[in-house]
Design an enzyme around this catalytic site. Sequence first.
Site, short mmCIF file in Angstrom:
data_model
loop_
_atom_site.label_atom_id
_atom_site.label_comp_id
_atom_site.label_asym_id
_atom_site.label_seq_id
_atom_site.Cartn_x
_atom_site.Cartn_y
_atom_site.Cartn_z
N TYR A 51 -5.19 3.71 -1.72
CA TYR A 51 -4.64 2.35 -1.79
C TYR A 51 -5.15 1.58 -3.01
CZ TYR A 51 -2.30 2.48 2.77
OH TYR A 51 -1.46 2.76 3.81
N PHE A 59 -6.56 -8.24 1.57
CA PHE A 59 -6.64 -7.39 2.76
C PHE A 59 -7.20 -6.00 2.47
CE2 PHE A 59 -2.19 -7.20 1.19
CZ PHE A 59 -2.06 -5.84 0.94
N ARG A 87 11.98 5.19 4.36
CA ARG A 87 11.63 3.77 4.37
C ARG A 87 12.52 3.00 5.36
NH1 ARG A 87 8.06 2.15 0.92
NH2 ARG A 87 8.75 0.01 0.78
N THR A 93 7.38 -3.75 6.25
CA THR A 93 5.92 -3.68 6.40
C THR A 93 5.44 -4.53 7.57
OG1 THR A 93 5.73 -3.41 4.00
CG2 THR A 93 3.74 -4.09 5.17
N ARG A 104 8.48 0.65 12.90
CA ARG A 104 7.55 -0.48 12.92
C ARG A 104 7.99 -1.55 13.93
NH1 ARG A 104 6.76 -0.31 6.43
NH2 ARG A 104 4.78 0.83 6.34
N HIS A 117 3.10 4.85 7.02
CA HIS A 117 3.18 4.55 5.58
C HIS A 117 4.18 5.50 4.96
CE1 HIS A 117 2.09 3.98 1.36
NE2 HIS A 117 2.19 5.31 1.26
N GLU A 128 1.37 10.53 -4.39
CA GLU A 128 0.83 10.52 -3.02
C GLU A 128 0.84 11.92 -2.39
OE1 GLU A 128 1.75 5.85 -1.88
OE2 GLU A 128 2.86 7.43 -0.83
P1 CMP Z 1 1.61 0.34 3.68
O1 CMP Z 1 3.07 0.51 3.59
O2 CMP Z 1 0.76 1.52 4.01
O3 CMP Z 1 1.08 -0.28 2.30
C1 CMP Z 1 -0.05 -1.10 2.20
C2 CMP Z 1 -0.60 -1.48 3.52
O4 CMP Z 1 -1.41 -2.63 3.51
C3 CMP Z 1 0.54 -1.86 4.45
O5 CMP Z 1 1.31 -0.77 4.80
C4 CMP Z 1 -0.23 -2.53 5.58
O6 CMP Z 1 -0.90 -1.58 6.42
C5 CMP Z 1 -1.27 -3.28 4.76
N1 CMP Z 1 -0.85 -4.67 4.48
C6 CMP Z 1 0.15 -5.07 3.70
N2 CMP Z 1 0.22 -6.41 3.66
C7 CMP Z 1 -0.79 -6.85 4.43
C8 CMP Z 1 -1.25 -8.13 4.78
N3 CMP Z 1 -0.67 -9.24 4.32
N4 CMP Z 1 -2.31 -8.19 5.59
C9 CMP Z 1 -2.92 -7.07 6.05
N5 CMP Z 1 -2.51 -5.82 5.74
C10 CMP Z 1 -1.46 -5.71 4.94
#
Ligand code: CMP
Length: 143
Positions: A51, A59, A87, A93, A104, A117, A128
């Site tokens: 990440y 975060f 996706r 998300t 989700r 993810h 990735e």
């Molecule tokens: P992902 O698609 O794995 O990409 C980044 C990750 O960060 C996302 O999914 C969430 O698990 C996390 N994430 C993204 N935005 C936030 C947020 N505003 N607060 C907390 N976690 C976040």
Amino acid sequence: MAIETTLSIIKPDGVKRNLIGEILKRFEGAGLRVVATKKTALTLQEAEGFYNVHRERPFFASLTQYMTSGPVVVSVLEGENAILKHRELMGATNPAQAAEGTIRKDFALNIEENTVHGSDGSETAKDEIGFFFAGAELIRSRG
Ligand code: CMP
């Protein structure tokens, strides 16, 4: 349409709640093929590396802690338009904004513990996939 590959992760909240089969079933049901898969536990260093693009986000510490809170299942999915298809199956998300019938919407606990993810583009997918799998581990379909 192009055959693509993408990286999929079932995150700790999904593995903890015994959702591996349910989630992989949705991918297969949509015509995606699992060309590699494994259960693994990320170290903090691995989660931070994976990440890295989010390193400056508020975060980041919480996200990497969560991603190391239990095992994950990482898979490579292959199919026509696999990146976008995956996706769409995942949904937004933030589960509060995810469409009906998406993973989700159905399973995510909150914006962080959002169950899955997926790579967001072809360059990201390549990086990735390479993060988790050696080329020889990808058993692509023929023809
Ligand atoms: P992902 O698609 O794995 O990409 C980044 C990750 O960060 C996302 O999914 C969430 O698990 C996390 N994430 C993204 N935005 C936030 C947020 N505003 N607060 C907390 N976690 C976040």
